[in-house]
Design a protein around this motif. Sequence first.
Motif, PDB file in Angstrom:
ATOM      1  N   LEU A 281      -1.227   7.958   1.568  1.00 34.30           N
ATOM      2  CA  LEU A 281      -0.993   6.943   3.290  1.00 34.30           C
ATOM      3  C   LEU A 281      -1.605   5.623   2.524  1.00 34.30           C
ATOM      4  O   LEU A 281      -1.204   4.625   3.827  1.00 34.30           O
ATOM      5  CB  LEU A 281      -2.164   7.845   4.000  1.00 34.30           C
ATOM      6  CG  LEU A 281      -1.386   9.251   3.866  1.00 34.30           C
ATOM      7  CD1 LEU A 281      -2.673  10.457   4.722  1.00 34.30           C
ATOM      8  CD2 LEU A 281      -0.509   9.553   4.153  1.00 34.30           C
TER       9      LEU A 281
ATOM     10  N   ASN B 265      -4.176   4.369   3.451  1.00 36.05           N
ATOM     11  CA  ASN B 265      -5.432   4.430   5.123  1.00 36.05           C
ATOM     12  C   ASN B 265      -6.449   3.604   4.466  1.00 36.05           C
ATOM     13  O   ASN B 265      -6.773   3.197   2.827  1.00 36.05           O
ATOM     14  CB  ASN B 265      -5.896   5.589   5.243  1.00 36.05           C
ATOM     15  CG  ASN B 265      -5.153   6.546   6.136  1.00 36.05           C
ATOM     16  OD1 ASN B 265      -3.682   5.878   6.457  1.00 36.05           O
ATOM     17  ND2 ASN B 265      -5.570   7.379   6.239  1.00 36.05           N
TER      18      ASN B 265
ATOM     19  N   GLU C 244       0.759  11.261  12.469  1.00 32.02           N
ATOM     20  CA  GLU C 244      -0.554  11.402  12.039  1.00 32.02           C
ATOM     21  C   GLU C 244      -0.099  13.092  10.321  1.00 32.02           C
ATOM     22  O   GLU C 244      -0.226  12.239   9.906  1.00 32.02           O
ATOM     23  CB  GLU C 244      -1.974  11.248  12.076  1.00 32.02           C
ATOM     24  CG  GLU C 244      -2.237  10.263  12.580  1.00 32.02           C
ATOM     25  CD  GLU C 244      -2.246   8.510  11.388  1.00 32.02           C
ATOM     26  OE1 GLU C 244      -1.590   9.372  10.199  1.00 32.02           O
ATOM     27  OE2 GLU C 244      -2.171   7.496  11.659  1.00 32.02           O
TER      28      GLU C 244
ATOM     29  N   ARG D 270       2.861  11.760   8.742  1.00 32.88           N
ATOM     30  CA  ARG D 270       2.472  10.887   7.804  1.00 32.88           C
ATOM     31  C   ARG D 270       1.790  11.363   6.296  1.00 32.88           C
ATOM     32  O   ARG D 270       1.780  11.696   5.193  1.00 32.88           O
ATOM     33  CB  ARG D 270       0.969   9.450   7.784  1.00 32.88           C
ATOM     34  CG  ARG D 270       2.296   8.676   8.640  1.00 32.88           C
ATOM     35  CD  ARG D 270       1.270   7.508   9.388  1.00 32.88           C
ATOM     36  NE  ARG D 270       0.927   6.926   7.878  1.00 32.88           N
ATOM     37  CZ  ARG D 270      -0.910   7.113   7.358  1.00 32.88           C
ATOM     38  NH1 ARG D 270      -1.654   6.935   7.970  1.00 32.88           N
ATOM     39  NH2 ARG D 270      -1.069   6.080   6.612  1.00 32.88           N
ATOM     40  N   VAL D 271       1.000  12.379   6.406  1.00 33.99           N
ATOM     41  CA  VAL D 271       0.627  13.108   5.856  1.00 33.99           C
ATOM     42  C   VAL D 271       1.423  14.264   5.303  1.00 33.99           C
ATOM     43  O   VAL D 271       1.396  14.515   3.350  1.00 33.99           O
ATOM     44  CB  VAL D 271      -0.990  14.063   6.260  1.00 33.99           C
ATOM     45  CG1 VAL D 271      -1.684  15.016   5.472  1.00 33.99           C
ATOM     46  CG2 VAL D 271      -1.837  13.073   6.486  1.00 33.99           C
TER      47      VAL D 271
ATOM     48  N   SER E  71       3.628  12.641   2.939  1.00 38.30           N
ATOM     49  CA  SER E  71       3.102  11.455   1.840  1.00 38.30           C
ATOM     50  C   SER E  71       4.152   9.798   2.500  1.00 38.30           C
ATOM     51  O   SER E  71       4.648   9.264   1.865  1.00 38.30           O
ATOM     52  CB  SER E  71       3.309  11.822   0.682  1.00 38.30           C
ATOM     53  OG  SER E  71       2.343  12.435   0.326  1.00 38.30           O
TER      54      SER E  71
ATOM     55  N   SER F  71       3.439   6.319   3.811  1.00 38.53           N
ATOM     56  CA  SER F  71       2.213   5.281   4.764  1.00 38.53           C
ATOM     57  C   SER F  71       2.486   3.870   5.603  1.00 38.53           C
ATOM     58  O   SER F  71       1.699   4.670   6.087  1.00 38.53           O
ATOM     59  CB  SER F  71       2.420   4.456   2.728  1.00 38.53           C
ATOM     60  OG  SER F  71       3.154   3.502   2.329  1.00 38.53           O
ATOM     61  N   ASP F  72       4.052   4.056   5.950  1.00 41.83           N
ATOM     62  CA  ASP F  72       4.092   2.966   7.042  1.00 41.83           C
ATOM     63  C   ASP F  72       5.503   2.853   7.640  1.00 41.83           C
ATOM     64  O   ASP F  72       5.960   1.916   7.215  1.00 41.83           O
ATOM     65  CB  ASP F  72       3.909   1.192   6.340  1.00 41.83           C
ATOM     66  CG  ASP F  72       3.288   0.706   7.406  1.00 41.83           C
ATOM     67  OD1 ASP F  72       3.515   1.008   8.764  1.00 41.83           O
ATOM     68  OD2 ASP F  72       3.535  -0.566   7.007  1.00 41.83           O
TER      69      ASP F  72
ATOM     70  N   ARG G 106      -6.582   2.997   9.339  1.00 39.40           N
ATOM     71  CA  ARG G 106      -5.470   1.935   8.800  1.00 39.40           C
ATOM     72  C   ARG G 106      -5.820   0.572   8.748  1.00 39.40           C
ATOM     73  O   ARG G 106      -6.035   0.104   9.248  1.00 39.40           O
ATOM     74  CB  ARG G 106      -4.105   2.445   9.345  1.00 39.40           C
ATOM     75  CG  ARG G 106      -3.640   3.566   9.353  1.00 39.40           C
ATOM     76  CD  ARG G 106      -2.380   3.554  10.082  1.00 39.40           C
ATOM     77  NE  ARG G 106      -1.523   3.014   8.853  1.00 39.40           N
ATOM     78  CZ  ARG G 106      -0.176   2.859   9.123  1.00 39.40           C
ATOM     79  NH1 ARG G 106       1.144   3.682  10.039  1.00 39.40           N
ATOM     80  NH2 ARG G 106       0.235   2.143   7.922  1.00 39.40           N
TER      81      ARG G 106
END
Length: 404
Positions: free
Chosen positions: A15, A17, A161, A164-165, A168, A170-171, A396
């Motif tokens: 991620l 973060n 979120e 994203r999790v 996987s 990230s952006d 982030r």
Amino acid sequence: MTSTATDPPCPIEPLHNLPLPPPSHFSHLYKPNAEGKTVVIGIEGSANKVGVGVLCYDPSTQTYQTLSNPRKTYVSPKGCGFLPKETSWHHQAHVVPLIRAALNEAYPNESNPERHLSAIAFTLGPGMGGPLKSCAMAARSLSLLWKIPLIAVNHCIAHVEMGRVATSASDPVVLYVSGGNTQVIAYSDGRYRIFGETIDIAVGNCLDRFARVVGLSNDPSPGYNIELEARRHSRETPLKFVELPYVVKGMDVSFSGLLTFIEDLTRRKDFAKDGRKRSETQFTTADLCYSLQETIFAMLIEITERTMAHCGQNSVLIVGGVGCNKRLQGMMADMVCDRGGTLCAMDHRYCIDNGAMIAQAGMFGLQFGSEDMLVKMEDTECRQRFRTDQVEVVWRPKTRGQHL
């Protein structure tokens, strides 16, 4: 009992973060459980689904895992939408049994599973007032009963979120499509910025209202039944494409005029309501469902591609209830592939509103000490209008300011 959480743990490293602060840094806010794990229970009830999820962070493996994620859906009668009062009654009847079920699945054979919890997260908004308040009341009561902190979560950020999790990613550029929201989002300078959105009704609302007009069932959802009708299209037996208004205004889209136009088509003599075409000019419910999907999804992909170009991104994440539509995913995959990128998509378990996504966003807010999300009891009044870009994303890094 049927398991509602079968996915393996998701690592935090992909991620990108910010480094996770040690729990001791926020010891005044929360404490890990006796095993050193941080566990959050999340309650979602912003629309016609009420869900409860239990999420665990294991510092030994640096992973997040959904331990349970049951939910119930209020299905309104055929031809009707779901109203706040009846939906609230549904949530009030089911939220406590769902909390029990979620805890029992996460920690079977334990008489006091709540002892594992570090905090309780709930949807602050946006959403329907009555259903939001019903679930917030349950969260407040449990916070007082179990003496654990409350985390107020923005519903839109929870979708992002969780996506994203789970994937996987990230952006990514995010396409958020549901019954109440239609937004193209990208992260920039500490917040999720909205680059494009609907200027009237949401895409899911457009689909639901059209499904009611043509008499499709609300079970399991109107949008899914539209998708099933549209799937009748194939090379061997193609459906008729009926040209509809294509309304893209800069980075924004509009669906209300398109909906009025297609509703008017169902009143014409050319509309074969029984599904039997008697001439070349006639069209059926399946034809209209196919045409509606192709048109609105093309609009969404256009503004998503424009955002990708502006941000210099090559990955797209689709979230929200409409996001599990296979045709939307396929059209988006074609566009992203042409740009040499990747599509991050999920199925109904995490696209559709659920408690685990509230727990996931709440977990981030808790672990990073978000002042926006860690609220006092007197600050837990639900917000029906709560923009995605109103929350500071403290987990982030602030490295994407060039997109603004």
